[in-house]
Design a protein around this motif. Structure first.
Motif, PDB file in Angstrom:
ATOM      1  N   GLY A 264       3.343  13.629  83.136  1.00 56.86           N
ATOM      2  CA  GLY A 264       2.099  13.630  83.893  1.00 56.86           C
ATOM      3  C   GLY A 264       2.046  12.422  84.801  1.00 56.86           C
ATOM      4  N   CYS A 265       0.984  12.343  85.599  1.00 55.16           N
ATOM      5  CA  CYS A 265       0.823  11.199  86.482  1.00 55.16           C
ATOM      6  C   CYS A 265      -0.650  10.831  86.578  1.00 55.16           C
ATOM      7  CB  CYS A 265       1.407  11.456  87.863  1.00 55.16           C
ATOM      8  SG  CYS A 265       0.485  12.611  88.891  1.00 55.16           S
ATOM      9  N   ASP A 266      -0.899   9.559  86.837  1.00 51.18           N
ATOM     10  CA  ASP A 266      -2.241   9.049  87.098  1.00 51.18           C
ATOM     11  C   ASP A 266      -2.202   8.411  88.475  1.00 51.18           C
ATOM     12  OD1 ASP A 266      -4.589   7.411  87.231  1.00 51.18           O
ATOM     13  OD2 ASP A 266      -4.744   7.514  85.058  1.00 51.18           O
ATOM     14  N   THR A 267      -2.793   9.089  89.459  1.00 53.13           N
ATOM     15  CA  THR A 267      -2.699   8.620  90.845  1.00 53.13           C
ATOM     16  C   THR A 267      -3.495   7.342  91.068  1.00 53.13           C
ATOM     17  OG1 THR A 267      -4.544  10.068  91.472  1.00 53.13           O
ATOM     18  CG2 THR A 267      -2.318  10.951  91.695  1.00 53.13           C
ATOM     19  N   LEU A 268      -4.525   7.097  90.268  1.00 53.57           N
ATOM     20  CA  LEU A 268      -5.300   5.869  90.422  1.00 53.57           C
ATOM     21  C   LEU A 268      -4.538   4.658  89.921  1.00 53.57           C
ATOM     22  CD1 LEU A 268      -8.849   7.114  89.350  1.00 53.57           C
ATOM     23  CD2 LEU A 268      -7.926   6.866  91.665  1.00 53.57           C
ATOM     24  N   LEU A 269      -3.718   4.864  88.907  1.00 50.71           N
ATOM     25  CA  LEU A 269      -2.934   3.762  88.347  1.00 50.71           C
ATOM     26  C   LEU A 269      -1.551   3.650  88.964  1.00 50.71           C
ATOM     27  CD1 LEU A 269      -3.760   4.148  84.525  1.00 50.71           C
ATOM     28  CD2 LEU A 269      -4.745   2.527  86.140  1.00 50.71           C
ATOM     29  N   ASN A 270      -1.138   4.627  89.790  1.00 49.85           N
ATOM     30  CA  ASN A 270       0.230   4.676  90.330  1.00 49.85           C
ATOM     31  C   ASN A 270       1.241   4.775  89.190  1.00 49.85           C
ATOM     32  OD1 ASN A 270      -0.386   4.343  93.203  1.00 49.85           O
ATOM     33  ND2 ASN A 270      -1.005   2.268  92.632  1.00 49.85           N
ATOM     34  N   ARG A 380      -0.167  16.991  96.936  1.00 49.46           N
ATOM     35  CA  ARG A 380       1.179  16.401  96.884  1.00 49.46           C
ATOM     36  C   ARG A 380       1.529  15.936  95.467  1.00 49.46           C
ATOM     37  NH1 ARG A 380      -1.158  13.704 101.097  1.00 49.46           N
ATOM     38  NH2 ARG A 380      -1.134  11.752  99.886  1.00 49.46           N
ATOM     39  N   PHE A 381       0.591  16.156  94.534  1.00 48.72           N
ATOM     40  CA  PHE A 381       0.781  15.650  93.172  1.00 48.72           C
ATOM     41  C   PHE A 381       0.763  16.811  92.186  1.00 48.72           C
ATOM     42  CE2 PHE A 381      -1.272  12.361  95.682  1.00 48.72           C
ATOM     43  CZ  PHE A 381      -0.466  11.259  95.442  1.00 48.72           C
ATOM     44  N   VAL A 382       1.892  16.994  91.523  1.00 51.93           N
ATOM     45  CA  VAL A 382       1.957  17.986  90.456  1.00 51.93           C
ATOM     46  C   VAL A 382       1.404  17.359  89.181  1.00 51.93           C
ATOM     47  CG1 VAL A 382       3.510  19.427  89.082  1.00 51.93           C
ATOM     48  CG2 VAL A 382       3.947  19.083  91.525  1.00 51.93           C
ATOM     49  N   ILE A 383       0.632  18.159  88.406  1.00 49.59           N
ATOM     50  CA  ILE A 383       0.026  17.767  87.121  1.00 49.59           C
ATOM     51  C   ILE A 383      -0.600  16.362  87.145  1.00 49.59           C
ATOM     52  CG2 ILE A 383       1.193  19.358  85.588  1.00 49.59           C
ATOM     53  CD1 ILE A 383       3.398  17.359  85.155  1.00 49.59           C
ATOM     54  N   PRO A 384      -1.594  16.134  88.019  1.00 50.81           N
ATOM     55  CA  PRO A 384      -2.279  14.832  88.049  1.00 50.81           C
ATOM     56  C   PRO A 384      -3.460  14.747  87.098  1.00 50.81           C
ATOM     57  CG  PRO A 384      -3.074  16.165  89.845  1.00 50.81           C
ATOM     58  CD  PRO A 384      -2.068  17.019  89.100  1.00 50.81           C
ATOM     59  N   GLY A 385      -3.697  15.801  86.283  1.00 46.46           N
ATOM     60  CA  GLY A 385      -4.848  15.812  85.379  1.00 46.46           C
ATOM     61  C   GLY A 385      -4.670  14.872  84.203  1.00 46.46           C
ATOM     62  N   LYS A 391      -9.253  17.126  81.349  1.00 52.33           N
ATOM     63  CA  LYS A 391      -9.743  17.509  82.668  1.00 52.33           C
ATOM     64  C   LYS A 391      -8.591  17.643  83.648  1.00 52.33           C
ATOM     65  CE  LYS A 391     -14.262  15.278  82.104  1.00 52.33           C
ATOM     66  NZ  LYS A 391     -15.206  14.273  82.640  1.00 52.33           N
ATOM     67  N   GLY A 392      -8.679  18.645  84.531  1.00 53.30           N
ATOM     68  CA  GLY A 392      -7.717  18.797  85.604  1.00 53.30           C
ATOM     69  C   GLY A 392      -6.453  19.522  85.184  1.00 53.30           C
ATOM     70  N   TRP A 393      -5.467  19.409  86.034  1.00 49.13           N
ATOM     71  CA  TRP A 393      -4.183  20.106  85.885  1.00 49.13           C
ATOM     72  C   TRP A 393      -3.226  19.192  85.133  1.00 49.13           C
ATOM     73  CZ3 TRP A 393      -0.439  21.062  90.570  1.00 49.13           C
ATOM     74  CH2 TRP A 393       0.669  21.825  90.143  1.00 49.13           C
ATOM     75  N   TYR A 394      -2.924  19.534  83.915  1.00 47.60           N
ATOM     76  CA  TYR A 394      -1.974  18.771  83.120  1.00 47.60           C
ATOM     77  C   TYR A 394      -1.201  19.730  82.230  1.00 47.60           C
ATOM     78  CZ  TYR A 394      -5.465  19.267  79.385  1.00 47.60           C
ATOM     79  OH  TYR A 394      -6.345  19.777  78.463  1.00 47.60           O
ATOM     80  N   GLU A 395      -0.072  19.264  81.737  1.00 50.45           N
ATOM     81  CA  GLU A 395       0.794  20.137  80.938  1.00 50.45           C
ATOM     82  C   GLU A 395       0.137  20.454  79.592  1.00 50.45           C
ATOM     83  OE1 GLU A 395       4.894  20.706  81.501  1.00 50.45           O
ATOM     84  OE2 GLU A 395       5.180  18.522  81.654  1.00 50.45           O
ATOM     85  N   GLY A 396       0.424  21.656  79.094  1.00 51.10           N
ATOM     86  CA  GLY A 396      -0.183  22.099  77.850  1.00 51.10           C
ATOM     87  C   GLY A 396      -1.436  22.901  78.134  1.00 51.10           C
ATOM     88  N   ASP A 397      -2.546  22.509  77.498  1.00 47.97           N
ATOM     89  CA  ASP A 397      -3.791  23.247  77.644  1.00 47.97           C
ATOM     90  C   ASP A 397      -4.355  23.193  79.060  1.00 47.97           C
ATOM     91  OD1 ASP A 397      -3.649  23.861  74.974  1.00 47.97           O
ATOM     92  OD2 ASP A 397      -4.981  22.222  74.341  1.00 47.97           O
ATOM     93  N   GLY A 398      -3.950  22.207  79.823  1.00 47.81           N
ATOM     94  CA  GLY A 398      -4.450  22.099  81.194  1.00 47.81           C
ATOM     95  C   GLY A 398      -3.655  22.894  82.204  1.00 47.81           C
TER      96      GLY A 398
END
Length: 851
Positions: A264-270, A380-385, A391-398
């Protein structure tokens, strides 16, 4: 764990043998005759991580497998990363080129020389250099020898960072030193000019980039103990401008068992990260983590530098540039090897360049945009949830219909920007790992650590705010000297920026004391601690967390005697030979101030030493002061009533100003206060001060003198414990008929002016009882007037003897006010076990006698 997915052709690699000494990964010895493709490791804290001077990262050359182990440092066996590295892509005259380090290595060792040609990749000077702080204290042996060699041969001429000690612009080993960033660091230089390697990665020709890589870590047990840093400096040594360029970090995280991971990724934290798909990683066998598994992250702490607004500032080359900004991550792409939607780019052919460049821009491999399944918008961001909040698009339940947990890779990129010939760019990555209560809580902890890492990096890892240096001066004497310093650092109280978001009882660094040092010279060679002066409180020993031989330990860094701070000190001998100081010889000293924060790490911060030179026996030629050091000046009492003592004790005759000073006392409800004023300059030095000194050991020095003020009256009063007031004296100021006396007469324990009466205490036979006023313990230090009128005053006239009878009462005005006392003693058997009884009435006494 998995083995490498790609096989290098035999004409592109060297066959080597691996020998083992011990059972730990870091103890493997790789025997290779050449410098190119050299591997080394960092293990200063809980992380063991391999790197190569061909750009390869987190890959173990001994196993051709995972090369990032945690926890345990050099002894670590649990693996979290299979391989990672920096990748770049850009356009040269419109042609897209991509290269870097993934499962294949596109670099060779060495710098790019004048004329754009590569240095000899097999030159030993292009090896990986590895140095650490305090290497001199290691036991003699191969490890210490290796550190010493790299320290002495530090490749400054190739770009390695250094400190110009003598400020002459030239590096001289033995005078100048490598610049330490962290407690251990590795450095190498590489380039992309090997066409065969460049084409072997993704099919592109070289650009002409030189890459200088610095890796460092901290010997800590706090969050910095689970982080290593990589700084990449890229220099365009080609004759062409690189347009539309992106820098990206590619990683193949294998968190123990590679077959059950999510990313996953956190765009606010880079931040890009990998975590386990459930709460059990491989049962904990072998290199797996079991329950609970950690999460591993890759953090862009410093992105590429691009022009910005006038108010912007960017970090570059350890400085802040106005009018520029550091780019954040601008794309995040998931890679799943067996997936048709998220495949690895082709390697070894130019088609892979085009696919990878699309990924760098946040597009699918074929150039199609990424659509967020929750919003339906292009991203431009895959799975940023967020898997933590759900919340949002993330792997698993998201991600309904998404991929099952398996082997994952990802690319996090930043751009675009341009690089003209000769220009440089920097990116700094932090690789970190954390374990929480379960696999999802590990993500929470990883993100918290990421915030602390970013703050620490932005502060140059000086997490405690800088303390002011004490302003120090010296007075030379015959074969000795006195140092004194101003209390300018004592109001230090600064919040630890890493604790701002935590709920703690104390999150500040607060002044705690001073340390007095002697040095060999003005450069601070061979510092020796002379004394520590700390506040009287519950802080004595200050510890610092360290990793020693792979294990966390608490190390004593400051021991305070808890005797109170001092602000002056006389030094009679040279610490280096313990002989008296020699007149005419120079000596070097400094005083540092330090502050303590119980929940911080480090738990203390200390000011930099300001080293001064002092020559005993040396006085100024124009020294005309009428006073000597240590001489007392008694102040004149010029107005008001008072019996205090005011003295000035000369410390530094040459610092005396010749000005007139006034000390003014004022009563502030329940306490006495005073002011020290430079009357000549109308400057208040002390304002509302309440410190009445009985000694001068801890006194501050003002304008060359110490102020000593004694509240003599209070010192003479033996105050009853628990009471805040006492009778100092009782003065008769008017005699019979109200006639004023020539001078007040003390009638406490002495007869009055007519010799007819005196005022005494009721406990006159016992020294531990004194007169005291007790008006609800709030009498204060005031004057009270007793008036005798024609109708009489209430007073007690009593007598007593050591017999079993009450004290005699002769004055009816005191009939119900006197406390009757019986002492169970005889004339000869009075001792400390006597019992004192208080009776309120005669009847009480009579009933006691009847009993």
């Amino acid at each position: 764990m998995k083995s490498n997915k790609y096989i290098l052709f035999s004409f592109l690699c060297l066959l080597y043998f691996i020998f083992y000494s011990g059972i730990n990964p870091a103890d493997k010895k790789l025997l290779k005759p050449l410098t190119n493709d050299d591997y080394n490791y960092i293990a200063i804290n809980e992380i063991l991580m391999y790197i190569s001077n061909n750009g390869d990262g987190s890959h173990d050359p001994g196993t051709d497998g995972n090369g990032f182990y945690w926890p345990g440092g050099k002894l670590a066996t649990k693996a979290a990363i299979f391989e990672d590295g920096l990748v770049w892509g850009g356009k040269i005259n419109g042609e897209i080129r991509v290269n870097g380090n993934t499962h294949r290595q596109g670099l060779q060792a060495g710098k790019i020389l004048t004329g754009g040609v590569a240095g000899n990749a097999d030159d030993p000077r292009y090896r990986i250099y590895k140095i650490r702080k305090n290497w001199e204290s290691l036991q003699p042996g191969p490890e210490r020898d290796a550190y010493e060699r790299d320290f002495l041969e530090w490749p400054v001429e190739d770009g390695a960072p250094w400190v110009d000690i003598n400020c002459d612009g030239q590096y001289f080993p033995g005078v100048d030193t490598p610049e330490f960033i962290g407690d251990e660091m590795l450095w190498y230089v590489a380039n992309d000019l090997d066409t065969s390697r460049s084409r072997f990665t993704y099919g592109s020709d070289p650009i002409g980039l030189e890459i200088q890589t610095l890796v460092w870590g901290y010997n800590k047990t706090n969050f910095l103990g689970d982080v290593v840093f990589k700084k990449y400096t890229l220099i365009n040594k080609s004759s062409s401008t690189i347009d539309s360029m992106y820098l990206a970090y590619w990683t193949d995280d294998d968190l123990g068992d590679a077959g059950d991971d999510y990313v996953g990724c956190d765009t606010l934290l880079n931040l890009g990260y990998s975590y386990n798909g459930d709460n059990d990683d491989g049962g904990g066998t072998g290199s797996t983590y079991g329950t609970p598994p950690p999460a591993v992250g890759h953090l862009f702490v410093q992105g590429p530098t691009v022009p910005g607004e006038p108010a912007d500032s960017a970090r570059f080359n350890n400085q802040w540039l106005s009018g520029y900004k550091n780019l954040p991550i601008t794309a995040f792409m998931l890679i799943i090897g067996a997936s048709t939607a998220y495949p690895d780019p082709y390697q070894g052919i130019y088609k892979g360049t085009l696919e990878f460049y699309n990924n760098l821009r946040g597009l699918f491999w074929n150039g199609n945009p990424v659509i967020d399944p929750h919003t339906g918008f292009i991203t431009r961001f895959v799975i940023p949830g967020d898997p933590v909040t759900g919340k949002g698009w993330y792997e698993g339940d998201g991600w309904p219909g998404g991929e099952n947990p398996d082997d994952r890779r990802f690319i996090m990129s930043s751009g675009p920007f341009a690089m003209a010939p000769g220009e440089s760019q920097e990116v700094v990555m932090a690789i970190l790992i954390a374990k929480g209560e379960d696999h999802i809580d590990s993500i929470s902890k990883l993100k918290r650590i990421s915030q602390s890492v970013q703050i620490a990096f932005d502060l140059d890892f000086k997490t405690a705010p800088v303390m002011d240096k004490p302003n120090i001066k010296a007075v030379p004497h015959d074969r000795s000297l006195t140092l004194y310093w101003e209390p300018n650092a004592e109001d230090y109280d600064r919040v630890d920026p890493l604790l701002k978001s935590r709920v703690l009882g104390d999150s500040t660094y607060t002044f705690e004391g001073y340390r007095l040092w002697q040095f060999r010279d003005l450069n601070g060679i061979e510092p020796r601690l002379l004394r520590t002066f700390d506040l009287k409180n519950n802080v004595t020993i200050i510890y610092e967390s360290k990793i020693i031989n792979g294990f966390p330990a608490e190390v004593v860094v400051i021991y305070g005697p808890n005797e109170g701070v001092r602000r002056s000190y006389t030094i009679p001998e040279n610490i280096y030979d313990e002989n008296p100081l020699n007149n005419g010889n120079p000596y070097y000293f400094a005083v540092t101030a330090y502050a303590y924060s119980p929940y911080s790490d480090p738990s203390y911060t200390e000011s930099e030493p300001e080293i001064i030179e002092v020559i005993p026996g040396l006085h100024k030629i124009d020294d005309t002061s009428p006073y000597d050091s240590g001489e007392k000046i008694i102040a004149d009492h010029i107005s008001g009533n008072g019996d205090g003592n005011v003295e000035l004790i000369v410390i530094d005759p040459n610092a005396l100003t010749g000005d007139e000073y006034h000390v003014i006392f004022e009563w502030r409800e329940r306490y006495l206060t005073y002011f020290l004023i430079n009357y000549t300059k109308n400057d208040t030095i002390l304002n509302d001060y309440i410190n009445f000194l009985t000694d001068t050991v801890r006194a501050p020095v003002y304008n060359g003198f110490i102020l000593k003020i004694q509240n003599t009256g209070m010192i003479e009063i033996e105050v009853v414990p628990g009471k805040n007031s006492a009778i100092k004296n009782v003065l008769e100021i008017k005699g019979p008929g109200g006639a004023e006396l020539d001078a007040p007469l003390d009638v406490f324990e002495s007869t009055n002016s007519t010799g007819e009466w005196e005022i005494t205490s009721y406990g006159i036979y016992f020294d531990d009882i004194k007169q005291f006023i007790n008006i609800h313990d709030a009498a204060g230090y005031h004057n009270y007037e007793i008036r005798f009128t024609s109708s009489g005053s209430e007073y007690y006239l009593t007598g007593s003897s050591f017999e079993w009878r009450p004290w005699m009462l002769d004055d009816p005005k005191a009939a119900d006010k006197v406390p009757f006392e019986i002492w169970d003693v005889g004339i000869s058997d009075f001792d400390a076990d006597d019992i004192r009884l208080t009776l309120k009435t005669i009847d009480d006494y009579a009933s006691l006698l009847d009993d």
